[in-house]
Enzyme design. Sequence first.
Site, short mmCIF file in Angstrom:
data_model
loop_
_atom_site.label_atom_id
_atom_site.label_comp_id
_atom_site.label_asym_id
_atom_site.label_seq_id
_atom_site.Cartn_x
_atom_site.Cartn_y
_atom_site.Cartn_z
N ASP A 93 12.46 72.95 -77.56
CA ASP A 93 13.54 73.83 -77.09
C ASP A 93 13.10 75.11 -76.39
OD1 ASP A 93 14.86 71.86 -78.48
OD2 ASP A 93 16.02 73.20 -79.75
N ASP B 97 17.78 71.31 -76.62
CA ASP B 97 19.09 71.45 -77.22
C ASP B 97 20.06 71.16 -76.07
OD1 ASP B 97 20.10 72.11 -79.77
OD2 ASP B 97 20.68 74.12 -79.11
N HIS C 256 23.90 70.57 -75.52
CA HIS C 256 25.25 70.52 -76.10
C HIS C 256 26.35 70.30 -75.06
CE1 HIS C 256 23.50 71.83 -79.82
NE2 HIS C 256 23.31 73.08 -79.47
N SER D 147 28.74 73.84 -82.82
CA SER D 147 27.87 74.95 -83.24
C SER D 147 28.27 76.27 -82.58
CB SER D 147 26.40 74.63 -82.95
OG SER D 147 26.12 74.79 -81.59
N HIS E 246 25.45 78.16 -76.08
CA HIS E 246 24.07 78.07 -75.59
C HIS E 246 23.75 76.62 -75.22
CE1 HIS E 246 23.82 76.91 -79.82
NE2 HIS E 246 22.78 76.18 -79.47
N LYS F 234 18.93 66.49 -77.70
CA LYS F 234 19.54 66.43 -79.05
C LYS F 234 20.75 67.34 -79.11
CE LYS F 234 16.55 70.04 -80.72
NZ LYS F 234 17.54 71.13 -80.67
N GLU G 224 26.09 69.19 -85.72
CA GLU G 224 24.95 70.06 -85.45
C GLU G 224 23.70 69.22 -85.63
OE1 GLU G 224 23.24 72.13 -83.91
OE2 GLU G 224 24.17 73.97 -84.64
N ALA H 265 13.29 77.20 -82.48
CA ALA H 265 13.04 78.44 -83.18
C ALA H 265 12.51 78.09 -84.58
CB ALA H 265 14.35 79.24 -83.29
N CYS I 221 15.17 74.81 -85.25
CA CYS I 221 14.74 73.52 -84.70
C CYS I 221 13.28 73.19 -84.98
CB CYS I 221 15.10 73.43 -83.23
SG CYS I 221 16.89 73.32 -83.04
C1 VGL Z 1 18.51 76.25 -82.19
C2 VGL Z 1 20.23 77.54 -83.00
C3 VGL Z 1 21.15 76.72 -82.40
C4 VGL Z 1 17.04 76.02 -82.07
C5 VGL Z 1 19.43 75.41 -81.59
O1 VGL Z 1 16.58 75.42 -81.06
O2 VGL Z 1 16.30 76.44 -82.97
N1 VGL Z 1 18.93 77.28 -82.90
N2 VGL Z 1 20.74 75.65 -81.70
ZN ZN Z 2 22.06 74.53 -80.46
#
Ligand code: VGL
Ligand code: ZN
Length: 193
Positions: free
Chosen positions: A10, A52, A54, A60, A71, A96, A103, A131, A135
């Site tokens: 990500d 990520d 979406h 989420s 995001h 994903k 989520e 993060a 993730c």
């Molecule tokens: C993530 C918050 C929401 C990540 C993804 O990639 O860690 N964090 N969606």
């Molecule tokens: Zn996300």
Amino acid sequence: MNETALIIVDVQNDFCDNGSLPVPNAEQIIPGINKIIEYFHSSFLPVYATRDWHPIDHCSFKSNGGLWPMHCVQQTKGSQIHSELLIDSRVTIINKGTDKDKEAYSGFDGTDFSQELRKRNISKVIISGLATDYCINWTTIGALNNGFSATVISDLIRGIDLKPGDCKNAINEMSKSGAKFINSFDDAKIFIG
Ligand code: VGL
Ligand code: ZN
């Protein structure tokens, strides 16, 4: 079944500076990840990057009752992988979080990632990216739960720490689940093999 793959999690515009959900100091890890990518390419080892990814009505988002600002909406600039990351056709992208009602912090959740890795005789994954407390944590535990051994590159991850201590707790959780941790400046040969 003894190949090693690199997974970059990500590293997308929305998680970097000026993104909608910036992870502090995210961009610091890009040069180091690029060195590891080049090492994997020169060793003919496979490289994967998760995104990520979406739909705009994803659960989420705060607008839909979730935890996060909007995001990584599919096809937007924010969902693109950061342009400084060395991504080309040799890198396989795994999307994903595409199901609007679910989520999915793990690259193994709702994807065919584990089948893909098995097909390529991979038994071990090396993980870096964003993060730490979401993730990275879930993807690492997802890899372990799917029977892969998992090593996280400690200096090439960054986290959110929505609550102070979240990143530390995530590292403990990954460690307890069987993940190993290395530093990128260690001789790469230590972790391949
Ligand atoms: C993530 C918050 C929401 C990540 C993804 O990639 O860690 N964090 N969606
Ligand atoms: Zn996300």
